[in-house]
Design an enzyme around this catalytic site. Structure first.
Site, mmCIF file in Angstrom:
data_model
loop_
_atom_site.group_PDB
_atom_site.id
_atom_site.type_symbol
_atom_site.label_atom_id
_atom_site.label_comp_id
_atom_site.label_asym_id
_atom_site.label_seq_id
_atom_site.Cartn_x
_atom_site.Cartn_y
_atom_site.Cartn_z
ATOM 1 N N CYS A 134 4.842 0.424 -1.433
ATOM 2 C CA CYS A 134 3.463 0.676 -1.849
ATOM 3 C C CYS A 134 3.289 0.303 -3.325
ATOM 4 O O CYS A 134 3.700 1.046 -4.219
ATOM 5 C CB CYS A 134 3.091 2.143 -1.637
ATOM 6 S SG CYS A 134 1.389 2.484 -2.168
ATOM 7 N N CYS A 137 1.362 2.851 -5.507
ATOM 8 C CA CYS A 137 2.163 4.027 -5.851
ATOM 9 C C CYS A 137 3.243 3.668 -6.874
ATOM 10 O O CYS A 137 3.503 4.438 -7.807
ATOM 11 C CB CYS A 137 2.784 4.641 -4.600
ATOM 12 S SG CYS A 137 1.553 5.339 -3.471
#
Length: 176
Positions: A134, A137
């Protein structure tokens, strides 16, 4: 099961992984991290690999370095990032401003209530986010660890631990 037993179980096709696995738990192999940080990152990543052999070996390897709070924080990091990484990767890849503006409506109290130093938890979350791919993130956790004094070398070391443990899990699943 120990890390040495895990290393011995790796097939010849993974000899580079075998060598890397012997170094990522050391200061030379993962610089700018404390022994406890290396252990906590490795444990969170081991849980994120979803490989029982890797998790068991890393639990054994880190048992003397981590207290119960750090072990629980590793579980929190692995499980919360499993959820967050899917959701925020979706938001990022969708490239849809309307979706981006909607509240996530996901319970994430563990991000603040993990019981350990913020830097240590963020390093674990960063490594697990690398495992789960991700970008949103990863960017967020890099910002947080830098805010708490982590060096670029510490950030790289976290990612290296993640890379080696994921490769270990993959190698262990290869057919004989």
């Amino acid at each position: 099961m120990s890390i040495e037993t895990l290393r011995a179980a790796l097939p010849d096709a993974a000899k580079d992984i075998r060598l890397n696995l012997s170094t990522v738990f050391t200061a030379e192999g993962a610089p700018d991290l404390t022994d406890g940080q290396r252990a906590a990152i490795a444990l969170a990543v081991a849980y994120a690999t979803r490989n029982d052999r890797v998790a068991t070996a890393v639990e054994a390897e880190t048992s003397e370095l981590l207290d119960n709070q750090h072990r629980e924080a590793a579980r929190i990091a692995a499980t919360l990032m499993a959820m967050n990484n899917v959701y925020y990767r979706f938001i990022h890849l969708a490239e849809d401003e309307a979706l981006r503006k909607l509240p996530a409506r996901l319970r994430m109290n563990g991000l603040a209530q993990h019981g350990i130093a913020k830097l240590d938890f963020e390093l674990m979350a960063l490594a697990v986010s690398a495992v789960n791919g991700c970008g949103m993130c990863i960017e967020s956790h890099i910002h947080e660890v830098r805010k708490h004094g982590a060096s670029d070398l510490a950030i790289q070391s976290s990612a290296r631990i993640a890379a080696v443990l994921v490769a270990t899990a993959q190698a262990l699943s290869l057919p004989a």
